[in-house]
Design a protein around this motif. Structure first.
Motif, short mmCIF file in Angstrom:
data_model
loop_
_atom_site.label_atom_id
_atom_site.label_comp_id
_atom_site.label_asym_id
_atom_site.label_seq_id
_atom_site.Cartn_x
_atom_site.Cartn_y
_atom_site.Cartn_z
N ARG A 116 1.25 -1.53 0.00
CA ARG A 116 0.10 -0.11 -0.17
C ARG A 116 0.94 0.70 -0.37
N ALA A 119 2.72 1.55 -3.13
CA ALA A 119 1.05 2.41 -4.30
C ALA A 119 0.94 3.49 -4.00
N ALA A 120 0.57 4.15 -2.67
CA ALA A 120 0.64 5.03 -2.66
C ALA A 120 1.84 5.99 -2.42
N ARG A 121 2.88 5.97 -2.36
CA ARG A 121 4.40 6.83 -3.04
C ARG A 121 4.20 6.86 -4.71
N ASP A 122 3.43 5.62 -5.53
CA ASP A 122 3.79 6.20 -6.55
C ASP A 122 2.87 7.19 -6.96
N ALA A 123 1.76 6.93 -6.75
CA ALA A 123 0.17 7.63 -6.70
C ALA A 123 1.00 9.53 -6.46
N ALA A 124 1.40 9.51 -5.31
CA ALA A 124 2.29 10.60 -5.18
C ALA A 124 3.37 11.11 -5.75
N GLY A 126 3.23 9.92 -9.11
CA GLY A 126 2.36 10.41 -10.32
C GLY A 126 1.75 11.84 -9.68
N ALA A 127 1.44 12.76 -9.55
CA ALA A 127 0.91 13.47 -8.95
C ALA A 127 1.93 14.72 -8.69
N GLN A 130 2.85 15.17 -12.19
CA GLN A 130 1.40 16.19 -12.48
C GLN A 130 1.74 17.82 -11.46
#
Length: 166
Positions: A116, A119-124, A126-127, A130
């Motif tokens: 998790r 996944a949160a690090r990858d999402a962060a 990505g954000a 961006q």
């Protein structure tokens, strides 16, 4: 001493009567009284000997009972120690099984948490990419008047790669 007045003619008669009475008394005592006293003493001696024998037998019985009691106590103590050791081993085995199960569950939870977090690090990231791209594009647009998305994205990627966050 007036009784031993040897000049007195009655002295010989008194000595004779003394010997007769003493002999008669000795005969009566040795025939009747002393055998009764001796039988009483012998009976008493026999009773004491019998009582001593009974006491020795009772002591031997008590010693045997005490030895049996000690043996039974030692046996019960050994059985109790064995039961305690068995219970301890069983409790330790159960505790080890529970600990192993808990460790397995914790390892699984840790692995899931790490997934998790990744996944949160990858999402962060990505954000972050961006947000960084949009911020850089907006700054370039304000400074230069216009901004091209491709070179801004490439510059953000290079900057993130340089920091090791690519």
């Amino acid at each position: 001493m007036p009784q031993l007045d040897f000049d007195n003619p009655l002295l010989i008669a008194q000595v004779v009567w003394l010997l007769i009475i003493f002999g008669l008394l000795y005969y009566v005592l040795s025939t009747y009284a002393l055998p009764r006293v001796e039988s009483v003493l012998e009976e008493r001696r026999a009773r004491i000997a019998a009582d001593l024998g009974a006491a020795q037998a009772a002591k031997a019985e008590a010693d045997a009972a005490m030895a049996a009691h000690r043996e039974a106590t030692a046996k019960a103590r050994a059985e109790a120690q064995s039961a305690i050791a068995s219970a301890m081993q069983q409790a330790q085995a159960e505790a080890a099984a529970r600990s192993e199960e808990l460790n397995r569950r914790l390892a699984q939870q840790i692995q899931e948490a790490e997934q998790r977090i990744a996944a949160a690090r990858d999402a962060a990231m990505g954000a972050l990419r961006q947000v960084s791209t949009e911020t850089a594009e907006s700054l370039v647009a304000k400074l230069a008047g216009r901004a091209d998305r491709t070179p801004v994205t490439a510059a953000v990627d290079r900057a993130l790669a340089a920091r090791g966050q690519a």
